[in-house]
Design a protein around this motif. Structure first.
Motif, mmCIF file in Angstrom:
data_model
loop_
_atom_site.group_PDB
_atom_site.id
_atom_site.type_symbol
_atom_site.label_atom_id
_atom_site.label_comp_id
_atom_site.label_asym_id
_atom_site.label_seq_id
_atom_site.Cartn_x
_atom_site.Cartn_y
_atom_site.Cartn_z
ATOM 1 N N TYR A 142 39.613 44.818 -19.023
ATOM 2 C CA TYR A 142 39.024 43.643 -18.376
ATOM 3 C C TYR A 142 37.631 43.991 -17.836
ATOM 4 O O TYR A 142 37.456 45.016 -17.164
ATOM 5 C CB TYR A 142 39.917 43.165 -17.230
ATOM 6 C CG TYR A 142 41.215 42.562 -17.684
ATOM 7 C CD1 TYR A 142 41.343 41.195 -17.878
ATOM 8 C CD2 TYR A 142 42.338 43.367 -17.931
ATOM 9 C CE1 TYR A 142 42.548 40.635 -18.304
ATOM 10 C CE2 TYR A 142 43.527 42.825 -18.363
ATOM 11 C CZ TYR A 142 43.622 41.454 -18.540
ATOM 12 O OH TYR A 142 44.812 40.916 -18.961
ATOM 13 N N LYS A 143 36.689 43.135 -18.150
ATOM 14 C CA LYS A 143 35.337 43.312 -17.617
ATOM 15 C C LYS A 143 34.646 41.948 -17.556
ATOM 16 O O LYS A 143 35.052 40.996 -18.229
ATOM 17 C CB LYS A 143 34.536 44.269 -18.493
ATOM 18 C CG LYS A 143 34.276 43.759 -19.899
ATOM 19 C CD LYS A 143 33.430 44.737 -20.692
ATOM 20 C CE LYS A 143 33.137 44.195 -22.104
ATOM 21 N NZ LYS A 143 32.284 45.121 -22.883
ATOM 22 N N GLN A 144 33.591 41.878 -16.763
ATOM 23 C CA GLN A 144 32.849 40.630 -16.649
ATOM 24 C C GLN A 144 31.731 40.604 -17.691
ATOM 25 O O GLN A 144 31.046 41.598 -17.905
ATOM 26 C CB GLN A 144 32.254 40.476 -15.248
ATOM 27 C CG GLN A 144 31.634 39.097 -15.010
ATOM 28 C CD GLN A 144 31.033 38.967 -13.626
ATOM 29 O OE1 GLN A 144 30.057 39.643 -13.312
ATOM 30 N NE2 GLN A 144 31.611 38.100 -12.794
ATOM 31 N N PHE A 181 29.943 33.352 -16.736
ATOM 32 C CA PHE A 181 30.373 34.735 -16.556
ATOM 33 C C PHE A 181 31.873 34.748 -16.276
ATOM 34 O O PHE A 181 32.339 34.176 -15.288
ATOM 35 C CB PHE A 181 29.604 35.391 -15.399
ATOM 36 C CG PHE A 181 28.184 35.713 -15.747
ATOM 37 C CD1 PHE A 181 27.852 36.940 -16.296
ATOM 38 C CD2 PHE A 181 27.182 34.775 -15.542
ATOM 39 C CE1 PHE A 181 26.537 37.241 -16.624
ATOM 40 C CE2 PHE A 181 25.865 35.062 -15.871
ATOM 41 C CZ PHE A 181 25.539 36.295 -16.416
ATOM 42 N N ILE A 182 32.617 35.363 -17.168
ATOM 43 C CA ILE A 182 34.068 35.397 -17.032
ATOM 44 C C ILE A 182 34.548 36.842 -17.077
ATOM 45 O O ILE A 182 33.815 37.744 -17.519
ATOM 46 C CB ILE A 182 34.767 34.591 -18.145
ATOM 47 C CG1 ILE A 182 34.532 35.246 -19.513
ATOM 48 C CG2 ILE A 182 34.263 33.151 -18.159
ATOM 49 C CD1 ILE A 182 35.345 34.624 -20.628
ATOM 50 N N THR A 183 35.773 37.055 -16.620
ATOM 51 C CA THR A 183 36.361 38.399 -16.631
ATOM 52 C C THR A 183 37.654 38.377 -17.432
ATOM 53 O O THR A 183 38.624 37.724 -17.052
ATOM 54 C CB THR A 183 36.652 38.884 -15.199
ATOM 55 O OG1 THR A 183 35.441 38.886 -14.447
ATOM 56 C CG2 THR A 183 37.220 40.292 -15.223
ATOM 57 N N ASN A 289 42.312 33.213 -14.299
ATOM 58 C CA ASN A 289 41.079 33.636 -13.639
ATOM 59 C C ASN A 289 41.275 35.026 -13.064
ATOM 60 O O ASN A 289 42.179 35.276 -12.275
ATOM 61 C CB ASN A 289 40.727 32.667 -12.503
ATOM 62 C CG ASN A 289 40.141 31.374 -13.027
ATOM 63 O OD1 ASN A 289 39.283 31.381 -13.888
ATOM 64 N ND2 ASN A 289 40.619 30.243 -12.504
ATOM 65 N N GLN A 291 39.400 38.059 -11.012
ATOM 66 C CA GLN A 291 38.236 38.357 -10.177
ATOM 67 C C GLN A 291 37.781 39.800 -10.396
ATOM 68 O O GLN A 291 38.580 40.669 -10.607
ATOM 69 C CB GLN A 291 38.588 38.120 -8.699
ATOM 70 C CG GLN A 291 39.064 36.713 -8.422
ATOM 71 C CD GLN A 291 38.014 35.658 -8.732
ATOM 72 O OE1 GLN A 291 36.813 35.899 -8.601
ATOM 73 N NE2 GLN A 291 38.474 34.478 -9.144
#
Length: 291
Positions: A142-144, A181-183, A289, A291
């Protein structure tokens, strides 16, 4: 049976499994034994509770059923893949041989070879990815990142690989810059979109393919819409199952949507489709979602 034994009409011992109502208002399985001892003129009865045995038998039956289903799935897989691998492979080998033995440039064969190479490559990738997911060998990263670059890359790839399809490819971005911008796991998000977009192009002869993303309270909502042939309501329930092909004449073994379902599940989301026969389809998935 007791009366028959006492009267001397029955010589064999009695043994039967019966279900009885217990004092705890539950049903129990009992193995009832009954036999007559002539020397002492006695009737002997024995009742054994076999609830645990019956429970084990049920588990064994379920395990057997799962094993049979797995064998059937494997058989379907081998039958499907043997045909689907041979089709592009024969084209690659055949036209490559013609190209190698021809004195002409053979430029008309090159697009055919490239198209079938892509098909074969995608097929093998889907098989390997699905096997790795089933075996739990995938670690998600997982990364933004900015979704815009992913959409630009997906749009360019699909436009360059439309083959003989004449379609308009459109992507829709969140209006707010911050929402772009999503993660999540970028690699597997790309696999999801690529499978759904390729599927949309495959079943859409004219019109458009549109894909996009929206941020919702319950997660990140992605969609791929087309103006293709659509899916009948009775087929929508099984479309995400493995080896399901609604059109036997379209290339593929029915693993693309099954792979998408597996990826979304492992990412903690859900996937679905809304469609009407003859009016196109919208495949969507929601990722949580992060964070």
């Amino acid at each position: 049976f007791q009366q028959a034994i006492r009267a001397g009409d029955v010589q064999d011992a009695f043994c039967r499994e019966i279900q009885v109502n217990g004092k705890d208002d539950r049903k129990h399985w009992i193995r009832q034994h009954m036999y007559f001892i002539q020397s002492s003129n006695r009737l002997v009865e024995l009742s054994l509770n076999i609830d645990e045995q019956k429970s084990n038998e049920k588990r064994l039956e379920k395990a057997k059923q799962k094993a049979e289903e797995a064998n059937e799935e494997t058989r379907c897989f081998l039958n499907s893949i043997s045909h689907e691998v041979r089709t592009p492979l024969n084209a690659i080998v055949g036209f490559s041989t013609i190209l190698a033995n021809s004195n002409e440039t053979g430029e008309e064969y090159i697009p055919i070879i490239l198209r079938n190479t892509r098909l074969l490559n995608a097929l093998i990738k889907n098989i390997l990815d699905l096997s790795a997911l089933d075996a739990g060998k995938i670690t998600f990263c997982y990364k933004q990142f900015n979704i815009e670059k992913v959409f630009i890359d997906m749009g360019s790839y699909i436009r360059n690989n439309l083959d003989e399809h004449s379609l308009k490819v459109v992507y829709e971005m969140p209006e707010c810059e911050e929402e772009r911008f999503i993660t999540t796991d970028e690699e597997y998000l790309r696999k999801l979109l690529l499978n759904l977009l390729s599927n949309a192009v495959k079943f859409t002869n004219e019109g458009s393919v549109t894909f996009g993303c929206r941020r919702r309270e319950y997660g990140l909502y992605f969609y791929v819409s087309d103006t293709g042939c659509g899916i009948a309501p009775e087929d929508q329930k099984s479309i995400f199952n493995r080896f399901v092909k609604l059109d036997a004449y379209v290339q593929g073994i029915g693993l693309g949507l099954a792979l998408c379902k597996s990826i979304v599940k492992h990412l903690g989301g859900k996937i679905g489709v809304t469609s009407e026969k003859g009016k196109g389809s919208t495949f969507w998935f929601v990722l949580p979602n992060v964070q």
